[in-house]
Design an enzyme around this catalytic site. Structure first.
Site, mmCIF file in Angstrom:
data_model
loop_
_atom_site.group_PDB
_atom_site.id
_atom_site.type_symbol
_atom_site.label_atom_id
_atom_site.label_comp_id
_atom_site.label_asym_id
_atom_site.label_seq_id
_atom_site.Cartn_x
_atom_site.Cartn_y
_atom_site.Cartn_z
ATOM 1 N N ASP A 69 0.853 -1.178 0.000
ATOM 2 C CA ASP A 69 0.000 0.000 0.000
ATOM 3 C C ASP A 69 0.896 1.236 0.000
ATOM 4 O OD1 ASP A 69 -3.014 0.667 0.321
ATOM 5 O OD2 ASP A 69 -1.948 2.137 1.543
ATOM 6 N N GLN A 70 0.419 2.302 -0.599
ATOM 7 C CA GLN A 70 1.235 3.513 -0.700
ATOM 8 C C GLN A 70 0.405 4.757 -0.425
ATOM 9 O OE1 GLN A 70 2.482 5.241 -4.601
ATOM 10 N NE2 GLN A 70 4.533 4.743 -3.869
#
Length: 192
Positions: A69-70
């Protein structure tokens, strides 16, 4: 070797993982990606990366499940995916001439043993000075509405950067391959 599963529907992450020349399958987990009160950006991406991997563990026993995830952050404030032209324009105007931090959470879950490795890989981008006309040309050409902070580094977004700094350039696209290789090696995976 246990089969690899990428817990993502992201074409960008799939393209990155292909670089390792390992067979893998993809499945998109269904999790709540809401930011919790008092949760730092680093805590958020680590939690979400692990939750994405764990969400698929029951349906994929005896797999190595990769979650990622970013988020992008400006002045410590998380800026998410814009989804619209107008929000993307606002995000890029706010980032003009400034530093944007990209934090990418990475998890590798062995669904057979329950062992989960989790990390957060930072990457900093210093943006060029941007005017409205340049931003709008970029948005019309690239349409980065599904990218954190409106930056599509694997495309024209790189033209907006003045400089970059970080341990793994692939983290900027959403899957830190250098750290992932470390995790895979710790699980006994032989990289070609």
């Amino acid at each position: 070797m246990l089969p690899l599963l990428l817990a993502s529907s992201s074409v960008y992450r799939r393209e990155l993982l292909n670089r390792l020349q390992l067979p893998f399958i993809c499945s998109s987990p269904d999790i709540d990606e809401s930011h919790r009160a008092n949760e730092s950006a680093a805590e958020l991406v680590k939690r979400l990366a692990e939750e994405k991997a764990r969400a698929l563990a029951d349906s994929h026993p005896r797999h190595l499940i990769i979650g990622s995830d970013q988020v992008a952050a400006l002045d410590g404030r998380i800026i998410g995916k814009p989804h619209t032209f107008e929000i993307a324009r606002e995000q890029l105007l706010a980032a003009s001439g400034r530093q944007v931090s990209f934090l990418t959470g990475l998890a590798l879950l062995n669904s057979d043993t329950g062992q989960c490795q989790v990390d957060c890989i930072p990457f900093t981008v210093t943006m060029r000075q941007l005017d409205i006309a340049r931003i709008e040309r970029y948005l019309r050409a690239e349409q980065p509405y599904d990218c954190a902070g409106s930056f599509k580094a694997e495309g024209l977004g790189v033209s907006l950067f003045q400089s970059t700094e970080g341990p793994d350039a692939t983290s900027l696209i959403g899957l830190p391959l250098i750290r992932l290789v470390d995790m895979l090696l710790a699980e006994g995976v032989q990289i070609p």
